[in-house]
Design a protein around this motif. Sequence first.
Motif, PDB file in Angstrom:
ATOM      1  N   MET A 129       0.819  -1.129  -0.136  1.00 26.47           N
ATOM      2  CA  MET A 129       0.005  -0.126  -0.078  1.00 26.47           C
ATOM      3  C   MET A 129       0.856   1.146  -0.058  1.00 26.47           C
ATOM      4  SD  MET A 129      -2.987   1.212   2.566  1.00 26.47           S
ATOM      5  CE  MET A 129      -4.514   0.770   1.640  1.00 26.47           C
ATOM      6  N   VAL A 130       1.764   1.268   0.752  1.00 25.74           N
ATOM      7  CA  VAL A 130       2.557   2.276   0.853  1.00 25.74           C
ATOM      8  C   VAL A 130       3.461   2.824  -0.382  1.00 25.74           C
ATOM      9  CG1 VAL A 130       4.823   3.260   2.107  1.00 25.74           C
ATOM     10  CG2 VAL A 130       2.916   2.249   3.472  1.00 25.74           C
ATOM     11  N   GLN A 131       3.870   1.549  -0.801  1.00 26.57           N
ATOM     12  CA  GLN A 131       4.804   1.915  -2.283  1.00 26.57           C
ATOM     13  C   GLN A 131       3.534   2.380  -3.500  1.00 26.57           C
ATOM     14  OE1 GLN A 131       8.038   1.468  -3.155  1.00 26.57           O
ATOM     15  NE2 GLN A 131       7.501   2.359  -4.672  1.00 26.57           N
ATOM     16  N   THR A 132       2.231   1.723  -3.461  1.00 27.80           N
ATOM     17  CA  THR A 132       1.286   2.108  -4.342  1.00 27.80           C
ATOM     18  C   THR A 132       1.180   3.603  -4.282  1.00 27.80           C
ATOM     19  OG1 THR A 132       0.265  -0.018  -4.396  1.00 27.80           O
ATOM     20  CG2 THR A 132      -1.066   1.663  -5.122  1.00 27.80           C
ATOM     21  N   VAL A 133       0.870   4.059  -3.210  1.00 27.25           N
ATOM     22  CA  VAL A 133       0.591   5.636  -3.065  1.00 27.25           C
ATOM     23  C   VAL A 133       1.846   6.522  -3.349  1.00 27.25           C
ATOM     24  CG1 VAL A 133      -1.360   5.088  -1.280  1.00 27.25           C
ATOM     25  CG2 VAL A 133       1.063   5.866  -0.537  1.00 27.25           C
ATOM     26  N   ARG A 134       3.043   6.007  -3.065  1.00 28.75           N
ATOM     27  CA  ARG A 134       4.285   6.829  -3.538  1.00 28.75           C
ATOM     28  C   ARG A 134       4.239   6.669  -5.052  1.00 28.75           C
ATOM     29  NH1 ARG A 134       7.967   4.091   0.909  1.00 28.75           N
ATOM     30  NH2 ARG A 134       7.798   5.660   2.408  1.00 28.75           N
ATOM     31  N   ASP A 135       4.027   5.437  -5.818  1.00 27.09           N
ATOM     32  CA  ASP A 135       4.019   5.342  -7.205  1.00 27.09           C
ATOM     33  C   ASP A 135       2.615   6.287  -7.850  1.00 27.09           C
ATOM     34  OD1 ASP A 135       6.119   3.581  -7.026  1.00 27.09           O
ATOM     35  OD2 ASP A 135       4.753   2.145  -7.159  1.00 27.09           O
ATOM     36  N   LEU A 136       1.701   6.483  -6.967  1.00 25.15           N
ATOM     37  CA  LEU A 136       0.550   7.284  -7.694  1.00 25.15           C
ATOM     38  C   LEU A 136       0.829   8.854  -7.650  1.00 25.15           C
ATOM     39  CD1 LEU A 136      -2.581   5.211  -6.501  1.00 25.15           C
ATOM     40  CD2 LEU A 136      -1.528   5.240  -8.736  1.00 25.15           C
ATOM     41  N   GLY A 137       2.083   9.255  -6.958  1.00 29.43           N
ATOM     42  CA  GLY A 137       2.424  10.587  -6.645  1.00 29.43           C
ATOM     43  C   GLY A 137       2.135  11.259  -5.509  1.00 29.43           C
ATOM     44  N   PHE A 138       1.722  10.782  -4.227  1.00 29.96           N
ATOM     45  CA  PHE A 138       1.593  11.002  -3.046  1.00 29.96           C
ATOM     46  C   PHE A 138       2.604  10.973  -1.943  1.00 29.96           C
ATOM     47  CE2 PHE A 138      -2.284   9.891  -5.120  1.00 29.96           C
ATOM     48  CZ  PHE A 138      -2.932  11.045  -4.959  1.00 29.96           C
ATOM     49  N   VAL A 139       2.705  11.470  -0.832  1.00 29.40           N
ATOM     50  CA  VAL A 139       3.420  11.232   0.337  1.00 29.40           C
ATOM     51  C   VAL A 139       2.882  10.688   1.393  1.00 29.40           C
ATOM     52  CG1 VAL A 139       4.960  12.550   1.771  1.00 29.40           C
ATOM     53  CG2 VAL A 139       4.806  13.265  -0.466  1.00 29.40           C
ATOM     54  N   PRO A 140       3.122   9.430   1.488  1.00 25.77           N
ATOM     55  CA  PRO A 140       2.640   8.681   2.794  1.00 25.77           C
ATOM     56  C   PRO A 140       2.957   9.294   4.014  1.00 25.77           C
ATOM     57  CG  PRO A 140       4.278   7.189   1.888  1.00 25.77           C
ATOM     58  CD  PRO A 140       4.181   8.436   0.943  1.00 25.77           C
ATOM     59  N   VAL A 141       1.895   9.480   4.895  1.00 29.35           N
ATOM     60  CA  VAL A 141       2.102  10.123   6.235  1.00 29.35           C
ATOM     61  C   VAL A 141       1.988   9.079   7.314  1.00 29.35           C
ATOM     62  CG1 VAL A 141       1.004  11.547   7.964  1.00 29.35           C
ATOM     63  CG2 VAL A 141       1.103  12.351   5.629  1.00 29.35           C
ATOM     64  N   SER A 142       0.926   8.069   6.965  1.00 22.62           N
ATOM     65  CA  SER A 142       0.585   6.892   8.203  1.00 22.62           C
ATOM     66  C   SER A 142       0.035   6.039   7.381  1.00 22.62           C
ATOM     67  CB  SER A 142      -0.170   7.601   9.181  1.00 22.62           C
ATOM     68  OG  SER A 142      -1.494   8.313   8.587  1.00 22.62           O
ATOM     69  N   ALA A 143       0.109   4.713   8.242  1.00 25.70           N
ATOM     70  CA  ALA A 143      -0.575   3.634   7.699  1.00 25.70           C
ATOM     71  C   ALA A 143      -0.959   2.816   9.031  1.00 25.70           C
ATOM     72  CB  ALA A 143       0.189   2.644   6.853  1.00 25.70           C
ATOM     73  N   VAL A 144      -2.347   2.308   8.903  1.00 23.24           N
ATOM     74  CA  VAL A 144      -3.000   1.462  10.012  1.00 23.24           C
ATOM     75  C   VAL A 144      -3.677   0.426   9.446  1.00 23.24           C
ATOM     76  CG1 VAL A 144      -5.007   2.936   9.881  1.00 23.24           C
ATOM     77  CG2 VAL A 144      -4.277   1.824  12.026  1.00 23.24           C
ATOM     78  N   SER A 145      -3.816  -0.550  10.227  1.00 23.58           N
ATOM     79  CA  SER A 145      -4.525  -1.942  10.000  1.00 23.58           C
ATOM     80  C   SER A 145      -5.605  -2.281  11.103  1.00 23.58           C
ATOM     81  CB  SER A 145      -3.684  -3.165   9.682  1.00 23.58           C
ATOM     82  OG  SER A 145      -2.944  -3.571  10.974  1.00 23.58           O
ATOM     83  N   PHE A 146      -6.804  -2.593  10.588  1.00 23.61           N
ATOM     84  CA  PHE A 146      -7.859  -2.876  11.665  1.00 23.61           C
ATOM     85  C   PHE A 146      -8.226  -4.228  11.394  1.00 23.61           C
ATOM     86  CE2 PHE A 146      -7.992   1.719  11.269  1.00 23.61           C
ATOM     87  CZ  PHE A 146      -8.230   2.214  12.489  1.00 23.61           C
ATOM     88  N   PRO A 147      -8.434  -5.187  12.397  1.00 25.40           N
ATOM     89  CA  PRO A 147      -9.070  -6.490  12.103  1.00 25.40           C
ATOM     90  C   PRO A 147     -10.451  -6.222  12.008  1.00 25.40           C
ATOM     91  CG  PRO A 147      -7.305  -6.302  14.290  1.00 25.40           C
ATOM     92  CD  PRO A 147      -7.362  -5.053  13.727  1.00 25.40           C
ATOM     93  N   CYS A 148     -11.013  -7.019  11.014  1.00 26.65           N
ATOM     94  CA  CYS A 148     -12.678  -6.720  10.997  1.00 26.65           C
ATOM     95  C   CYS A 148     -13.007  -8.104  10.706  1.00 26.65           C
ATOM     96  CB  CYS A 148     -12.604  -5.758   9.907  1.00 26.65           C
ATOM     97  SG  CYS A 148     -12.450  -4.061  10.252  1.00 26.65           S
ATOM     98  N   ARG A 149     -14.226  -8.149  10.712  1.00 26.87           N
ATOM     99  CA  ARG A 149     -14.830  -9.847  10.331  1.00 26.87           C
ATOM    100  C   ARG A 149     -14.540 -10.160   9.010  1.00 26.87           C
ATOM    101  NH1 ARG A 149     -20.833  -8.424   8.556  1.00 26.87           N
ATOM    102  NH2 ARG A 149     -19.508  -8.002   6.717  1.00 26.87           N
TER     103      ARG A 149
END
Length: 271
Positions: free
Chosen positions: A105-125
Amino acid sequence: MGSVRVVFYSATGNTRKIAESIGETVSWHMGMPVSYSDYSRPDVRKIQISLDVDDILVFCTPVYRGKLPSYIFDDIGSKLKGSGGYAICAMTYGNRAVDNAFADMVQTVRDLGFVPVSAVSFPCRHCYTDVLAGDRPNGDDLSCARRFAERSCGLIREGIEERTLTVPGVAGGPAYVPLGADGNPISFHDAVPVTDMSICTGCGRCAELCPLGSIDASDVFVLKGPCFKCQACVRGCPEGAKRFTDERFVSHVRQIESRFADRKEIKAYFA
């Protein structure tokens, strides 16, 4: 003044809840208007989205087999473009593991032209079974989403040009190999949902919900395209007429239910 654009994919609704909580919080703290692009819909994925440097991207997706959903992100890669603005990343997963999805995900947003600030994962059903995190995201999870968004906004106001967001995993790493109930690798890529014709009303809701547009609206018993087992049709059918009965699929569900029922915690990373 820029704006907040929330781009999310949510086949069964859980990622949408996280995306909306983060998006609303970022909008409030940054004093920016917010808009949403639901990439669960094939028609939305045809629209070009270009963000300016003053805009903030909130990017949310579930994890499939420890990776980003490939069919969806093929579209995103060609339609979503940034100009050096900030991105906040969030993902949901079915209580097993995120594997390499953070790095992807972080590499994807960089490739799309953005500067990643933060990343989080949520366990869900888990989309396959309520045994895994069946009560999540709950109120506490959504409160955590808002706190994560608030801290991310603080970093954006400070400026993070000299910082790097470091996350676990390897971008482009291998996908998780499903296992059967006997613990051996198993493949069910050709499994498809079956329809109980005795209770199906032909309402077409499953065709509306299919993220790949693979269910024929004129004949909901027919698949006209690929299926990546997202369960949108199964969980969204008002009559409960859709289900997966393939023995390989059922064996895998038994395996993950037996191994990954313990509660998992939210993980967050900041630049």
